[in-house]
Design an enzyme around this catalytic site. Sequence first.
Site, PDB file in Angstrom:
ATOM      1  N   HIS A 148       0.874  -1.193   0.000  1.00 25.31           N
ATOM      2  CA  HIS A 148       0.000   0.000   0.000  1.00 25.31           C
ATOM      3  C   HIS A 148       0.901   1.230   0.000  1.00 25.31           C
ATOM      4  O   HIS A 148       1.644   1.449  -0.936  1.00 25.31           O
ATOM      5  CB  HIS A 148      -0.922  -0.114   1.222  1.00 25.31           C
ATOM      6  CG  HIS A 148      -2.023   0.878   1.308  1.00 25.31           C
ATOM      7  ND1 HIS A 148      -2.400   1.700   0.280  1.00 25.31           N
ATOM      8  CD2 HIS A 148      -2.880   1.176   2.339  1.00 25.31           C
ATOM      9  CE1 HIS A 148      -3.407   2.465   0.660  1.00 25.31           C
ATOM     10  NE2 HIS A 148      -3.720   2.171   1.903  1.00 25.31           N
ATOM     11  N   HIS A 182      -2.573  -2.374  -9.776  1.00 24.37           N
ATOM     12  CA  HIS A 182      -3.509  -1.788  -8.825  1.00 24.37           C
ATOM     13  C   HIS A 182      -4.757  -2.647  -8.797  1.00 24.37           C
ATOM     14  O   HIS A 182      -5.156  -3.182  -9.825  1.00 24.37           O
ATOM     15  CB  HIS A 182      -3.871  -0.353  -9.248  1.00 24.37           C
ATOM     16  CG  HIS A 182      -4.508   0.425  -8.165  1.00 24.37           C
ATOM     17  ND1 HIS A 182      -5.862   0.405  -7.948  1.00 24.37           N
ATOM     18  CD2 HIS A 182      -3.972   1.212  -7.205  1.00 24.37           C
ATOM     19  CE1 HIS A 182      -6.129   1.162  -6.903  1.00 24.37           C
ATOM     20  NE2 HIS A 182      -5.013   1.657  -6.431  1.00 24.37           N
ATOM     21  N   ASP A 201       2.647   5.413  -6.988  1.00 24.23           N
ATOM     22  CA  ASP A 201       3.871   5.279  -6.194  1.00 24.23           C
ATOM     23  C   ASP A 201       5.126   5.158  -7.050  1.00 24.23           C
ATOM     24  O   ASP A 201       6.235   5.317  -6.554  1.00 24.23           O
ATOM     25  CB  ASP A 201       3.758   4.073  -5.266  1.00 24.23           C
ATOM     26  CG  ASP A 201       2.665   4.284  -4.249  1.00 24.23           C
ATOM     27  OD1 ASP A 201       2.730   5.307  -3.564  1.00 24.23           O
ATOM     28  OD2 ASP A 201       1.752   3.459  -4.166  1.00 24.23           O
TER      29      ASP A 201
HETATM   30  C1  LIG Z   1      -1.247  -3.253  -5.911  1.00 23.43           C
HETATM   31  C2  LIG Z   1      -1.333  -4.776  -5.835  1.00 23.43           C
HETATM   32  C3  LIG Z   1      -1.164  -5.189  -4.357  1.00 23.43           C
HETATM   33  C4  LIG Z   1      -2.720  -5.208  -6.340  1.00 23.43           C
HETATM   34  O1  LIG Z   1      -2.852  -6.575  -6.115  1.00 23.43           O
HETATM   35  P1  LIG Z   1      -4.088  -7.433  -6.658  1.00 23.43           P
HETATM   36  O2  LIG Z   1      -5.196  -6.566  -7.095  1.00 23.43           O
HETATM   37  O3  LIG Z   1      -4.380  -8.441  -5.603  1.00 23.43           O
HETATM   38  O4  LIG Z   1      -3.525  -8.121  -7.955  1.00 23.43           O
HETATM   39  P2  LIG Z   1      -3.054  -9.608  -8.071  1.00 23.43           P
HETATM   40  O5  LIG Z   1      -2.017  -9.901  -7.025  1.00 23.43           O
HETATM   41  O6  LIG Z   1      -4.263 -10.487  -8.129  1.00 23.43           O
HETATM   42  O7  LIG Z   1      -2.349  -9.594  -9.476  1.00 23.43           O
HETATM   43  C5  LIG Z   1      -2.864 -10.143 -10.681  1.00 23.43           C
HETATM   44  C6  LIG Z   1      -1.705 -10.754 -11.428  1.00 23.43           C
HETATM   45  O8  LIG Z   1      -0.714  -9.760 -11.726  1.00 23.43           O
HETATM   46  C7  LIG Z   1       0.516 -10.076 -11.068  1.00 23.43           C
HETATM   47  N1  LIG Z   1       1.011  -8.827 -10.505  1.00 23.43           N
HETATM   48  C8  LIG Z   1       0.286  -7.870  -9.870  1.00 23.43           C
HETATM   49  N2  LIG Z   1       1.053  -6.825  -9.556  1.00 23.43           N
HETATM   50  C9  LIG Z   1       2.296  -7.136  -9.998  1.00 23.43           C
HETATM   51  C10 LIG Z   1       3.519  -6.448  -9.957  1.00 23.43           C
HETATM   52  N3  LIG Z   1       3.600  -5.233  -9.421  1.00 23.43           N
HETATM   53  N4  LIG Z   1       4.613  -7.043 -10.480  1.00 23.43           N
HETATM   54  C11 LIG Z   1       4.510  -8.276 -11.033  1.00 23.43           C
HETATM   55  N5  LIG Z   1       3.369  -8.980 -11.110  1.00 23.43           N
HETATM   56  C12 LIG Z   1       2.278  -8.408 -10.590  1.00 23.43           C
HETATM   57  C13 LIG Z   1       0.172 -11.100 -10.003  1.00 23.43           C
HETATM   58  O9  LIG Z   1       1.278 -11.928  -9.729  1.00 23.43           O
HETATM   59  C14 LIG Z   1      -0.956 -11.839 -10.643  1.00 23.43           C
HETATM   60  O10 LIG Z   1      -0.424 -12.723 -11.599  1.00 23.43           O
HETATM   61  P3  LIG Z   1      -1.179 -14.124 -11.921  1.00 23.43           P
HETATM   62  O11 LIG Z   1      -2.552 -13.765 -12.390  1.00 23.43           O
HETATM   63  O12 LIG Z   1      -0.348 -14.751 -12.958  1.00 23.43           O
HETATM   64  O13 LIG Z   1      -1.190 -14.867 -10.628  1.00 23.43           O
HETATM   65  C15 LIG Z   1      -0.245  -5.450  -6.707  1.00 23.43           C
HETATM   66  O14 LIG Z   1      -0.411  -5.052  -8.046  1.00 23.43           O
HETATM   67  C16 LIG Z   1       1.156  -5.129  -6.213  1.00 23.43           C
HETATM   68  O15 LIG Z   1       1.659  -5.814  -5.321  1.00 23.43           O
HETATM   69  N6  LIG Z   1       1.815  -4.079  -6.793  1.00 23.43           N
HETATM   70  C17 LIG Z   1       3.124  -3.699  -6.327  1.00 23.43           C
HETATM   71  C18 LIG Z   1       3.017  -2.866  -5.052  1.00 23.43           C
HETATM   72  C19 LIG Z   1       2.484  -1.474  -5.332  1.00 23.43           C
HETATM   73  O16 LIG Z   1       2.943  -0.777  -6.229  1.00 23.43           O
HETATM   74  N7  LIG Z   1       1.518  -1.042  -4.491  1.00 23.43           N
HETATM   75  C20 LIG Z   1       0.971   0.289  -4.543  1.00 23.43           C
HETATM   76  C21 LIG Z   1      -0.429   0.281  -5.042  1.00 23.43           C
HETATM   77  S1  LIG Z   1      -0.982   1.957  -5.279  1.00 23.43           S
END
Ligand SMILES: CC(C)(COP(=O)(O)OP(=O)(O)OC[C@H]1O[C@@H](n2cnc3c(N)ncnc32)[C@H](O)[C@@H]1OP(=O)(O)O)[C@@H](O)C(=O)NCCC(=O)NCCS
Length: 499
Positions: A298, A337, A393
């Site tokens: 987050h 996201h 971010d």
């Molecule tokens: C923001 C976040 C937590 C959202 O998570 P979410 O909605 O649960 O998305 P998911 O984890 O279901 O991701 C869907 C797919 O994309 C992948 N994915 C998501 N974000 C990714 C990232 N930043 N890098 C690599 N792969 C990513 C997941 O591994 C998943 O792959 P799969 O379908 O093959 O299993 C996630 O994108 C993330 O961890 N981003 C990096 C941290 C970040 O920048 N956070 C700030 C948000 S404003």
Amino acid sequence: MVTVSKQTPRQSLTVVDNRTNKVYEIPIKQNSVLATDFKKIKAQKGDDREEDETEQGLRVYDPAYMNTAVVQSKITYINGQDGVLRYRGYPIEQLVKKSNFLETAFLLIYGELPTKSQFNNWQNEVMHHTFVHSDIEGMFKSFRYDSHPMSMLASAFATLGAFAPEANPSLKGQKLYTNAASGNPEALQILDRQILRIIGKAPTLAAASYRMRQGRPFNRPAHGLSYTGNFLYLLDHLSGHEYQPHPVLEQALDALFIIHADHEVNCSTATVLQVGSSLVDPYSVVSAGCAALYGPSHGGASESAIRMLMEIGSPEKVPGFMAQVERRERVLVGFGHRVYKNVDPRSTAIRALAERVFAVTGRNRLLDTATALAAYARKSEFMRARNLYPNVDFYSGLIYQAMGFPLDFYPVLFAVPRCVGWLAHWRQMMLNPAGVKIWRPRQLYVGESARDYVDPEERKAGETVFDAPVPVQHGDDSKRNELASYKDERGQTWGRAKL
Ligand SMILES: CC(C)(COP(=O)(O)OP(=O)(O)OC[C@H]1O[C@@H](n2cnc3c(N)ncnc32)[C@H](O)[C@@H]1OP(=O)(O)O)[C@@H](O)C(=O)NCCC(=O)NCCS
């Protein structure tokens, strides 16, 4: 396949429970169904487990809230498919261009842009509430010099509550805030006073966590500066008179504060509402919000994004790093996201800001790596297939770094403006004419069914590494302590070697 007779379209679902052949009509309102309507769908227990509680009605399973609306809100609208973000109907791009942080704060909390006199009054009141009790400074001084500033900030908000017993529903009555829903002027005044105090004091507490790390004395809030100007003063002023922050940096920080002020029911806002639903005081609520925001998924992401760019080091190392991401060994921080499956509109607004800041501070040396990474990610099949675009971010950290903020201060720079969003949602919740129901989700229990207590001599150890604590190393103990023996209060001898 179920055949449904053709009828005139109407706002409902027809649900056939194939266990009982019963048919239910579930109303659809605002393109949503009420989870409690599904509770009416009951069946007799068959082969299912007792813990499934089949006779008590169907449950809606939604781990991580992937498709669950938990509130009706008038505050912020996000359309993740089209990359839209609006506060109270106003597009974020217009607010960043034309508004200022305190005006946007008023809009978010009270629903309309303030008139001139409302704004002047609001600004005066917020700035009037910037001072903290001097004992709070003592609380900061009790932290270790290298404590993470978010630990200090979360603690500081909780501590602030201890200085406002009149604002504590545990002491003053459960309905202290919910009484305001009827328009009761005294209750409204108590509620809005806490909002002013939290927004006013947030920069003061945030700056104290920063100065503590620097080993510098705390500044007292300055008068005659804007909200963000005063924040920069609290952070940076050393000595002498007439400190004026650089106008470009002040405006950029103000715009960043607008961009970060609210974002619908994200993780920390959901935490705020969850905690708020117990009717605890707003200081504890905001402290809980800080805890949720602190996490790397987050608000901790801008800090992690810069650490990741530093680790990558240079543009030519981007393909190697991306190969790890595509093998799922690494997360590309600052991308992806839960709601935006298109460009994050905040990242577009921030990129324009970044150019203005770099023109004053000099170009961030990580920018080339960041640009190469974004370009690579745009073409990567892995990223495209998952709709992973840069989020807010990814760029905010580059600006913070160019402005000279230490990495671990980035989540604090997010938390200060986000207090406004948290409080807007908390106020909306307290003013709900239907009252506040405690948020109490259910679970699907998949553990052991009822079993009888087993005597120690008949027990067997579990089979996996998760079934008992793993042996832990005792960190800072000296060899002498390890070899020493001790007697406990009952006179029994024990030594560390035996543990
Ligand atoms: C923001 C976040 C937590 C959202 O998570 P979410 O909605 O649960 O998305 P998911 O984890 O279901 O991701 C869907 C797919 O994309 C992948 N994915 C998501 N974000 C990714 C990232 N930043 N890098 C690599 N792969 C990513 C997941 O591994 C998943 O792959 P799969 O379908 O093959 O299993 C996630 O994108 C993330 O961890 N981003 C990096 C941290 C970040 O920048 N956070 C700030 C948000 S404003």
